[in-house]
Design a protein around this motif. Sequence first.
Motif, PDB file in Angstrom:
ATOM      1  N   HIS A 110       0.845  -1.202   0.000  1.00  0.00           N
ATOM      2  CA  HIS A 110       0.000   0.000   0.000  1.00  0.00           C
ATOM      3  C   HIS A 110       0.878   1.249   0.000  1.00  0.00           C
ATOM      4  O   HIS A 110       1.965   1.258   0.566  1.00  0.00           O
ATOM      5  N   ASP A 111       0.382   2.342  -0.619  1.00  0.00           N
ATOM      6  CA  ASP A 111       1.180   3.566  -0.672  1.00  0.00           C
ATOM      7  C   ASP A 111       1.375   4.174   0.719  1.00  0.00           C
ATOM      8  O   ASP A 111       2.484   4.321   1.192  1.00  0.00           O
ATOM      9  N   PHE A 112       0.311   4.550   1.370  1.00  0.00           N
ATOM     10  CA  PHE A 112       0.366   5.061   2.744  1.00  0.00           C
ATOM     11  C   PHE A 112      -1.007   4.898   3.357  1.00  0.00           C
ATOM     12  O   PHE A 112      -1.991   5.237   2.699  1.00  0.00           O
ATOM     13  N   PRO A 113      -1.076   4.378   4.551  1.00  0.00           N
ATOM     14  CA  PRO A 113       0.023   3.890   5.379  1.00  0.00           C
ATOM     15  C   PRO A 113       0.418   2.463   4.998  1.00  0.00           C
ATOM     16  O   PRO A 113      -0.328   1.774   4.305  1.00  0.00           O
ATOM     17  N   LYS A 114       1.535   2.048   5.506  1.00  0.00           N
ATOM     18  CA  LYS A 114       1.973   0.665   5.333  1.00  0.00           C
ATOM     19  C   LYS A 114       1.717  -0.150   6.601  1.00  0.00           C
ATOM     20  O   LYS A 114       1.589  -1.356   6.541  1.00  0.00           O
ATOM     21  N   ARG A 115       1.657   0.564   7.733  1.00  0.00           N
ATOM     22  CA  ARG A 115       1.391  -0.100   9.016  1.00  0.00           C
ATOM     23  C   ARG A 115       0.360   0.692   9.804  1.00  0.00           C
ATOM     24  O   ARG A 115       0.359   1.919   9.789  1.00  0.00           O
ATOM     25  N   ILE A 116      -0.510  -0.056  10.506  1.00  0.00           N
ATOM     26  CA  ILE A 116      -1.494   0.520  11.420  1.00  0.00           C
ATOM     27  C   ILE A 116      -1.289  -0.162  12.758  1.00  0.00           C
ATOM     28  O   ILE A 116      -1.322  -1.391  12.843  1.00  0.00           O
ATOM     29  N   LEU A 117      -1.038   0.620  13.779  1.00  0.00           N
ATOM     30  CA  LEU A 117      -0.779   0.092  15.115  1.00  0.00           C
ATOM     31  C   LEU A 117      -1.883   0.543  16.065  1.00  0.00           C
ATOM     32  O   LEU A 117      -2.327   1.698  15.997  1.00  0.00           O
ATOM     33  N   TYR A 118      -2.297  -0.343  16.952  1.00  0.00           N
ATOM     34  CA  TYR A 118      -3.229  -0.021  18.039  1.00  0.00           C
ATOM     35  C   TYR A 118      -2.616  -0.547  19.328  1.00  0.00           C
ATOM     36  O   TYR A 118      -2.038  -1.639  19.343  1.00  0.00           O
ATOM     37  N   TRP A 119      -2.775   0.217  20.418  1.00  0.00           N
ATOM     38  CA  TRP A 119      -2.345  -0.271  21.721  1.00  0.00           C
ATOM     39  C   TRP A 119      -3.055   0.505  22.822  1.00  0.00           C
ATOM     40  O   TRP A 119      -3.567   1.589  22.599  1.00  0.00           O
ATOM     41  N   ILE A 120      -3.084  -0.115  23.989  1.00  0.00           N
ATOM     42  CA  ILE A 120      -3.622   0.513  25.195  1.00  0.00           C
ATOM     43  C   ILE A 120      -2.427   0.811  26.098  1.00  0.00           C
ATOM     44  O   ILE A 120      -1.608  -0.071  26.364  1.00  0.00           O
ATOM     45  N   ASP A 121      -2.342   2.055  26.571  1.00  0.00           N
ATOM     46  CA  ASP A 121      -1.218   2.403  27.448  1.00  0.00           C
ATOM     47  C   ASP A 121      -1.550   2.059  28.900  1.00  0.00           C
ATOM     48  O   ASP A 121      -2.652   1.585  29.214  1.00  0.00           O
ATOM     49  N   GLU A 122      -0.591   2.300  29.792  1.00  0.00           N
ATOM     50  CA  GLU A 122      -0.765   1.936  31.205  1.00  0.00           C
ATOM     51  C   GLU A 122      -1.899   2.696  31.876  1.00  0.00           C
ATOM     52  O   GLU A 122      -2.470   2.222  32.853  1.00  0.00           O
ATOM     53  N   ALA A 123      -2.248   3.877  31.374  1.00  0.00           N
ATOM     54  CA  ALA A 123      -3.343   4.660  31.939  1.00  0.00           C
ATOM     55  C   ALA A 123      -4.704   4.234  31.386  1.00  0.00           C
ATOM     56  O   ALA A 123      -5.735   4.752  31.802  1.00  0.00           O
TER      57      ALA A 123
END
Length: 146
Positions: A110-123
């Motif tokens: 794919h042109d953009f984006p190439k990566r999709i990130l999801y996360w939950i932080d400590e808060a």
Amino acid sequence: MSLLSLTMPLLALLAGAPAVDALAWMAGAWQGRDADGSEMEEVWLAPKGGTLLGLHRDVAAGKTVSFEFLRIAEGPEGVVYWASPKGRPATPFKLSESGPKRAVFANPAHDFPKRILYWIDEAGAMHARIEGEGAPAMEWTWTRAK
């Protein structure tokens, strides 16, 4: 972080539960504001039937300025995140990394984006980040809607 929260995604897979179920931590209504004060909302339905369904909406000055339909589904090639910004045809991103409260989806072609990130932080806030070549990375942060 408890040992149970670390092992739940693995136990779900070993028990034959759909792999999408390991992403249940994404489910819920999330809200936030970006640097210019626009309201950002992202809603994910709980996993069911091998899918998570989601919706993102940005509102500025009382008007919707952007939206995206989202789907995470199991298929023959594994777990795939389907992004459909502004109602365009969906683009697939295959799950490439996952862990407790973190998932990375990639589509190197794919042109953009190439990566999709999801996360939950400590808060307890949920973050999403898109990255790739040719454009700066973008990141969103939401807290659970009340």
